[in-house]
Motif scaffolding. Structure first.
Motif, PDB file in Angstrom:
ATOM      1  N   GLY A  11     -14.054   7.940  31.006  1.00  0.00           N
ATOM      2  CA  GLY A  11     -12.974   8.361  31.891  1.00  0.00           C
ATOM      3  C   GLY A  11     -13.495   9.231  33.013  1.00  0.00           C
ATOM      4  O   GLY A  11     -14.040  10.310  32.769  1.00  0.00           O
ATOM      5  N   ASP A  34     -16.129   4.486  33.706  1.00  0.00           N
ATOM      6  CA  ASP A  34     -14.719   4.271  34.020  1.00  0.00           C
ATOM      7  C   ASP A  34     -14.516   2.807  34.378  1.00  0.00           C
ATOM      8  O   ASP A  34     -15.392   2.181  34.980  1.00  0.00           O
ATOM      9  CB  ASP A  34     -14.264   5.165  35.175  1.00  0.00           C
ATOM     10  CG  ASP A  34     -12.754   5.321  35.210  1.00  0.00           C
ATOM     11  OD1 ASP A  34     -12.265   6.399  34.822  1.00  0.00           O
ATOM     12  OD2 ASP A  34     -12.046   4.366  35.605  1.00  0.00           O
ATOM     13  N   ASP A 152     -10.153   9.747  28.965  1.00  0.00           N
ATOM     14  CA  ASP A 152      -9.598   8.535  29.563  1.00  0.00           C
ATOM     15  C   ASP A 152      -8.072   8.517  29.590  1.00  0.00           C
ATOM     16  O   ASP A 152      -7.454   7.460  29.487  1.00  0.00           O
ATOM     17  CB  ASP A 152     -10.153   7.283  28.885  1.00  0.00           C
ATOM     18  CG  ASP A 152     -10.115   7.337  27.358  1.00  0.00           C
ATOM     19  OD1 ASP A 152      -9.970   8.434  26.803  1.00  0.00           O
ATOM     20  OD2 ASP A 152     -10.233   6.280  26.736  1.00  0.00           O
ATOM     21  N   SER A 156      -5.412   6.845  26.159  1.00  0.00           N
ATOM     22  CA  SER A 156      -6.829   6.903  25.804  1.00  0.00           C
ATOM     23  C   SER A 156      -7.261   5.835  24.796  1.00  0.00           C
ATOM     24  O   SER A 156      -6.779   5.774  23.664  1.00  0.00           O
ATOM     25  CB  SER A 156      -7.152   8.293  25.232  1.00  0.00           C
ATOM     26  OG  SER A 156      -8.447   8.335  24.698  1.00  0.00           O
TER      27      SER A 156
END
Length: 383
Positions: A11, A34, A152, A156
């Motif tokens: 993330g 990411d 993230d 998530s």
């Protein structure tokens, strides 16, 4: 392809990049993954409160921000449909309205300069523990790391893969964000109050305002759109009438997310992935940055032989900061959902503005101390 590192951060939003900066500056090999490409956009109110501004300054990010993409925030103002307003200044050092893509670009540039590696287009497929750490599998590579940070966001994948998802306790809240190309008419964040929906107006540059709408999913029937939501606030509609839109509308939700735990011996969550309630108090970015600063210090200590204690200390720091955020957020949500209570409280605060100034100061005043070398470590000692 196999990549190896000390810390893999899943993330690349503010929380993940802040962890990467803090750990890379301490000499650790950090890889940030990411699924998007930087700069990354997101549905966000784009207001950074005082604690977040101080964290960005400590990270060396404020100087990287494009002046055309930022504007100072001096206070917060609540407006009722009948014209009543209640306002208060923000505590020092004040706030910042910044386009999310500009914040992303500045954080990414600072992370690279600190020595972190950034990998875009990496969709996480699997996570697993190994004898010496953890392994991540993406569509492009296998990553072996001593520690993995899940940064993230609300949905998530790391939290879900670890089985740490927990059910939220509140109603289903949704959000929509849109920018307009016009000069901000105020250096305050304006909160326009409606029936079941609020509009948050933030200056996000010399010629841009961002408008974020939040509402309970069961109180706004039909399809939500910028045009439909703006019409619910005549004073706001008049302000932006004729102004061209300056971004693609982005939605988000459900907003509230919870995690059953924050860490084990190899995995740790930070930012929205660790837990989130609502954007109604505008503290999301600040909370993420405070958590990231504390986690950077903890990971450094763990990698230098500190064992499990540093991550447990990070969890205490995060929970302390999250409790403060949760109490304020749930209190504001409780009032916002009850129009008669909300209107009565605003009328009382209009007669006693000092009370509102005190409340804003108590909730938003920075409390995180600076650690060794001036780096922010979070709102409590890591021991």
């Amino acid at each position: 392809m196999i990549a190896r590192c000390d810390i893999a951060v899943v993330g690349g939003g503010p929380a993940g990049l802040a962890v990467a900066i803090g750990c890379a500056l301490r000499g650790h090999d950090v890889l940030v993954l990411d699924q998007s490409t930087w700069p990354i956009d997101k549905a966000c109110g784009e207001g950074v409160m005082p604690e977040g501004c101080r964290a960005l300054s400590e990270l060396g990010v404020l100087s990287e921000l494009d002046p055309a993409e930022r504007a100072p925030i001096e206070g917060i103002r609540y407006l009722r449909a009948d014209g009543l307003r209640v306002e208060a200044p923000l505590p020092a050092p004040g706030g910042l309205g910044v386009r999310r893509t500009a914040l992303s670009a500045a954080l990414a540039a600072r992370a690279r300069a600190a020595g972190a590696r950034l990998a875009a287009g990496e969709t996480l497929l699997d996570v697993e523990r190994t004898a010496g750490g953890a392994r991540l599998v993406t569509r492009r590579r296998v990553v072996e790391a001593r520690y993995v940070v899940g940064a993230d966001g609300l949905g998530s994948r790391v939290r879900r893969a670890l089985g740490w998802d927990a059910p939220p306790s509140g109603p289903r809240r949704l959000g929509l964000r849109q920018h307009f190309r016009c000069a901000p008419w105020s250096s305050f964040v304006e909160v326009h109050l409606g029936d079941g929906v609020e509009a948050y107006v933030t200056p996000a540059g010399p010629q841009r305002v961002g408008v974020a709408f939040l509402w309970d999913g069961d109180r706004l029937g039909g399809r939500a759109s910028t045009e439909r939501l703006v019409r619910r606030f005549p004073a706001l509609a008049e302000r932006v009438a004729g102004a061209p839109v300056d971004s693609t509308a982005r939605g988000s939700g459900p907003l509230e997310r919870a995690s059953s735990r924050l860490h084990d011996d190899r995995f740790v969550l930070v930012g929205d992935a660790a837990g989130y309630i609502d954007a109604i108090t505008g503290e999301g970015i600040s909370l993420a940055l405070v958590g990231a600063a504390a986690l950077s210090t903890a990971l450094d200590a763990a990698l230098r032989g500190g064992g499990a204690a540093p991550l447990a200390a990070y969890a205490r720091v995060f929970r302390q900061a999250f409790l403060r955020y949760a109490v304020a957020t749930r209190a504001v949500l409780f009032v916002a959902r009850r129009p008669r209570l909300r209107d009565g409280l605003l009328s009382a605060l209009a007669l006693a503005p000092g009370l509102f100034r005190h409340a804003v100061g108590a909730v938003l005043r920075p409390r995180a101390p600076a650690g060794p070398g001036g780096r922010l470590v979070g709102p409590g000692p890591l021991g």
